[in-house]
Design an enzyme around this catalytic site. Structure first.
Site, PDB file in Angstrom:
ATOM      1  N   LEU A 129       0.696  -1.210  -0.172  1.00 31.73           N
ATOM      2  CA  LEU A 129      -0.085  -0.132  -0.038  1.00 31.73           C
ATOM      3  C   LEU A 129       0.979   1.370  -0.098  1.00 31.73           C
ATOM      4  O   LEU A 129       0.265   2.205   0.062  1.00 31.73           O
ATOM      5  CB  LEU A 129      -0.929   0.008   1.154  1.00 31.73           C
ATOM      6  CG  LEU A 129      -2.031  -1.187   1.308  1.00 31.73           C
ATOM      7  CD1 LEU A 129      -2.852  -1.136   2.491  1.00 31.73           C
ATOM      8  CD2 LEU A 129      -2.747  -1.234  -0.036  1.00 31.73           C
ATOM      9  N   MET A 136       8.994   4.820   4.869  1.00 32.52           N
ATOM     10  CA  MET A 136       9.017   3.330   4.470  1.00 32.52           C
ATOM     11  C   MET A 136      10.332   2.936   3.344  1.00 32.52           C
ATOM     12  O   MET A 136      10.925   2.087   3.557  1.00 32.52           O
ATOM     13  CB  MET A 136       7.781   2.895   3.797  1.00 32.52           C
ATOM     14  CG  MET A 136       6.848   2.738   4.766  1.00 32.52           C
ATOM     15  SD  MET A 136       6.899   2.042   6.372  1.00 32.52           S
ATOM     16  CE  MET A 136       7.401   0.244   5.687  1.00 32.52           C
ATOM     17  N   GLU A 137      10.429   3.976   2.635  1.00 30.37           N
ATOM     18  CA  GLU A 137      11.976   4.045   1.927  1.00 30.37           C
ATOM     19  C   GLU A 137      13.064   3.893   2.646  1.00 30.37           C
ATOM     20  O   GLU A 137      14.068   3.253   2.327  1.00 30.37           O
ATOM     21  CB  GLU A 137      11.985   5.137   1.030  1.00 30.37           C
ATOM     22  CG  GLU A 137      10.699   5.026  -0.197  1.00 30.37           C
ATOM     23  CD  GLU A 137       9.143   5.265   0.189  1.00 30.37           C
ATOM     24  OE1 GLU A 137       8.382   4.919  -0.589  1.00 30.37           O
ATOM     25  OE2 GLU A 137       8.983   5.677   1.465  1.00 30.37           O
ATOM     26  N   ASP A 153      24.256 -11.298   3.755  1.00 28.75           N
ATOM     27  CA  ASP A 153      24.676 -12.398   2.472  1.00 28.75           C
ATOM     28  C   ASP A 153      25.969 -12.635   2.279  1.00 28.75           C
ATOM     29  O   ASP A 153      26.399 -13.511   1.971  1.00 28.75           O
ATOM     30  CB  ASP A 153      23.698 -11.757   1.410  1.00 28.75           C
ATOM     31  CG  ASP A 153      24.081 -12.811   0.280  1.00 28.75           C
ATOM     32  OD1 ASP A 153      23.865 -14.184   0.247  1.00 28.75           O
ATOM     33  OD2 ASP A 153      24.323 -12.443  -0.784  1.00 28.75           O
TER      34      ASP A 153
END
Length: 171
Positions: A84, A122-123, A137
């Site tokens: 959203l 959110m970014e 990773d």
């Protein structure tokens, strides 16, 4: 969603309509303002792993440069990842790292800027998270016990609610 809750608290959850269905918030009437958000994440590892990162001695290459690019790319893809979220035209994304050899930690800080009708929290959170995941990773072969934690918004500015900064636990 409980219909009685929605009737009693119709504006408490902005991403739900009156029936409880998920919806994108309408920001079309909001003013365009400069919006900035800063988010952080912490990666915990061992001091020897920090040394490997700082000396660019890992087989996978320059960990921090790769994590910085990954974080920037992630910020640009936030609307594709979080259902959203509004797609934003980001004016700037920066990712900084503070490697602490003594603690075996890397503090990750993402800063996002836009001129728009909705915030960039959110970014910034996505950028910090993906930068941390990229470090994980690239280093998992030498430390399988790494942890990523303390992902949060440090501060934001712009929009109707103005400036906000997370209070320190020491305040």
């Amino acid at each position: 969603m409980n219909q009685q809750y929605l009737t009693q608290n119709p504006s408490s959850l902005t991403h739900l309509d009156q029936t409880g269905a998920a919806c994108m918030v309408d920001v079309s009437d909001k003013a365009v303002t400069k919006r900035i958000a800063v988010a952080s994440a912490m990666l915990i590892t061992r001091p020897d792993v920090i040394e490997l990162i700082n000396s660019a001695s890992l087989k996978k290459g320059d960990v921090l440069a790769t994590a910085r690019i990954a974080g920037i790319m992630a910020a640009k893809k936030t609307a594709d990842l979080i259902p959203l979220c509004h797609p934003l035209a980001l004016a700037k994304v920066s990712i900084d790292f503070d490697c602490n050899l003594a603690l075996g930690s890397i503090a990750i800080r993402a800063r996002c800027i836009t001129n728009g009708q909705t915030g960039v929290e959110m970014e910034a959170l996505t950028a910090a998270s993906v930068a941390a995941l990229t470090i994980y990773d690239m280093c998992k072969a030498v430390d399988k016990h790494m942890e990523i934690n303390s992902i949060y918004v440090e501060q934001k500015s712009g929009g109707k609610t103005g400036d906000w900064q997370k209070e320190s636990e020491h305040d």
